[in-house]
Design an enzyme around this catalytic site. Structure first.
Site, PDB file in Angstrom:
ATOM      1  CG  HIS A  60      -0.423   0.042   2.545  1.00 52.19           C
ATOM      2  ND1 HIS A  60       0.457  -0.899   3.033  1.00 52.19           N
ATOM      3  CD2 HIS A  60      -0.626   0.925   3.570  1.00 52.19           C
ATOM      4  CE1 HIS A  60       0.772  -0.597   4.290  1.00 52.19           C
ATOM      5  NE2 HIS A  60       0.133   0.507   4.636  1.00 52.19           N
ATOM      6  CG  HIS A  62      -0.056   4.160   4.932  1.00 49.75           C
ATOM      7  ND1 HIS A  62      -0.867   3.413   5.742  1.00 49.75           N
ATOM      8  CD2 HIS A  62      -0.779   5.259   4.570  1.00 49.75           C
ATOM      9  CE1 HIS A  62      -2.042   4.030   5.880  1.00 49.75           C
ATOM     10  NE2 HIS A  62      -2.013   5.144   5.174  1.00 49.75           N
ATOM     11  CG  ASP A  64       4.929   2.414   7.187  1.00 52.46           C
ATOM     12  OD1 ASP A  64       4.115   3.025   6.469  1.00 52.46           O
ATOM     13  OD2 ASP A  64       4.575   1.564   8.029  1.00 52.46           O
ATOM     14  CG  HIS A  65       4.162  -0.566   4.130  1.00 49.56           C
ATOM     15  ND1 HIS A  65       4.181  -1.873   4.577  1.00 49.56           N
ATOM     16  CD2 HIS A  65       3.686   0.177   5.170  1.00 49.56           C
ATOM     17  CE1 HIS A  65       3.726  -1.920   5.809  1.00 49.56           C
ATOM     18  NE2 HIS A  65       3.421  -0.681   6.200  1.00 49.56           N
ATOM     19  CG  HIS A 140      -4.076  -0.274   6.493  1.00 50.16           C
ATOM     20  ND1 HIS A 140      -4.000  -0.085   7.851  1.00 50.16           N
ATOM     21  CD2 HIS A 140      -2.977   0.354   5.981  1.00 50.16           C
ATOM     22  CE1 HIS A 140      -2.938   0.634   8.129  1.00 50.16           C
ATOM     23  NE2 HIS A 140      -2.295   0.917   7.021  1.00 50.16           N
ATOM     24  CG  ASP A 210       0.559  -1.557   7.747  1.00 44.32           C
ATOM     25  OD1 ASP A 210       1.503  -2.353   7.674  1.00 44.32           O
ATOM     26  OD2 ASP A 210       0.737  -0.328   7.814  1.00 44.32           O
TER      27      ASP A 210
HETATM   28 ZN   LIG Z   1       2.838   0.406   7.912  1.00 44.09          ZN
HETATM   29 ZN   LIG Z   2      -0.255   1.457   6.571  1.00 46.23          ZN
END
Ligand SMILES: [Zn+2]
Ligand SMILES: [Zn+2]
Length: 301
Positions: A60, A62, A64-65, A140, A210
């Site tokens: 996804h 976000h 951090d990914h 999510h 997530d």
């Molecule tokens: Zn995450």
């Molecule tokens: Zn996320």
């Protein structure tokens, strides 16, 4: 199958620790699953050759990914990669990569095959003779996919003594392991079942990050050998998990138990915690065979 943990943390990394990324080696192919900021350093540190990465899966949009993705795509070009790279990602990430390539006026040395995921149920996204990849929606705050990677049926193993006793020429040994009957030196047909035995059992790995816990997820990870499930929160913070659509230790353990998986790998820890033993202590109350994500850890499936 082997999983190497490149990043163990959630959105905010700590010193020496990274956001979520895993490297899956399956049948000698390297698949990078999510692509955290700093992923290139982690690949170098773990002695994983950039050139060997064939597929990247982005769950996804976000940061951090995927914050490491543009850097990696650029570096591969600087290294003069000539082999195709396939990236599966949501439309949002596709647009961000396209915008970067446009505004940086970068022309890549290799073919970047960007494949947009917009499925709202489980679909097959990749197949070769060795393994398959399915994508399935998670629950999510933005559109997110989990992934299921499954090895295909493996070759049977030759029983050499039996094959020689049956006067089979060794040029046919490979055919026999591929479940084909052959004719021996005396002109007699030999059934492959008579001179081979079952090969190694095909292995499977599912990745869920997530996501909040939801019942429909169970069928998509059913019986896998290794399940990665995020545990951003300990159970005392389950209200925060509900609010942000993440999982707690109890959610991940329940998913592993109900899915009858063989082993559970947990990660994507919130930066508010320091003692990761608490995560294990909570999970084992429901599901025993759990391992914790740590940078550089390798898990044989
Ligand atoms: Zn995450
Ligand atoms: Zn996320």
């Amino acid at each position: 199958m082997k999983v190497t943990v490149l990043g163990s943390q959630g959105a905010i990394p700590k010193v020496g620790l990274f956001s979520t990324s895993l490297l899956l080696n399956v049948c000698n192919s390297n698949i990078l699953i999510d692509c955290c900021e700093g992923v290139q350093h982690q690949l170098r540190k773990n002695k994983i050759k950039f050139s060997k990465i064939e597929i990247i899966l982005i769950s996804h949009a976000h940061g951090d990914h995927y914050f490491g993705l543009i850097g990696l795509i650029s570096t591969l070009s600087l290294l003069k990669r000539d082999k195709k790279l396939t990236v599966f990602c949501p439309l949002s990430v596709f647009k961000i990569i396209q915008a970067h390539l446009k505004y940086s006026k970068m022309s890549l040395s290799y073919q970047l095959d960007l494949k947009v995921l917009n499925n709202d149920s489980k679909i097959n996204i990749f197949n070769n003779i060795h393994f398959s990849i399915d994508a399935f929606p998670l629950k999510h705050s933005i559109y997110t996919n989990g992934f299921l990677i499954r090895e295909k049926e493996k070759k049977r193993k030759l029983i050499l003594k039996k094959a020689l006793d049956k006067n089979i020429n060794k040029i046919y040994f490979n055919k026999l392991t591929k479940r084909e009957n052959v004719i021996n030196d005396k002109g007699v047909e030999i059934n492959y079942l008579d001179v081979t035995k079952e090969g190694d059992r095909p292995k499977s790995f599912a990745y869920c990050s997530d996501t909040a816990y939801f019942e429909e997820l169970i069928k998509n990870i059913q019986g896998v050998d290794l399940l990665y499930c995020e545990t951003t929160f300990l159970k005392k913070d389950k209200d925060k998990a509900s609010l942000t659509l993440h999982s707690t230790t109890i959610d991940a353990a329940r998913l592993a138990k109900k899915g009858k998986v063989k082993q559970l790998l947990i990660g994507h820890f919130s930066s508010r915690y320091d003692d990761y033993n608490d995560f294990i202590s909570e999970v084992v109350t429901i599901f025993k065979n759990v391992v914790i994500s740590e940078e550089g850890k390798k898990i044989e499936v």
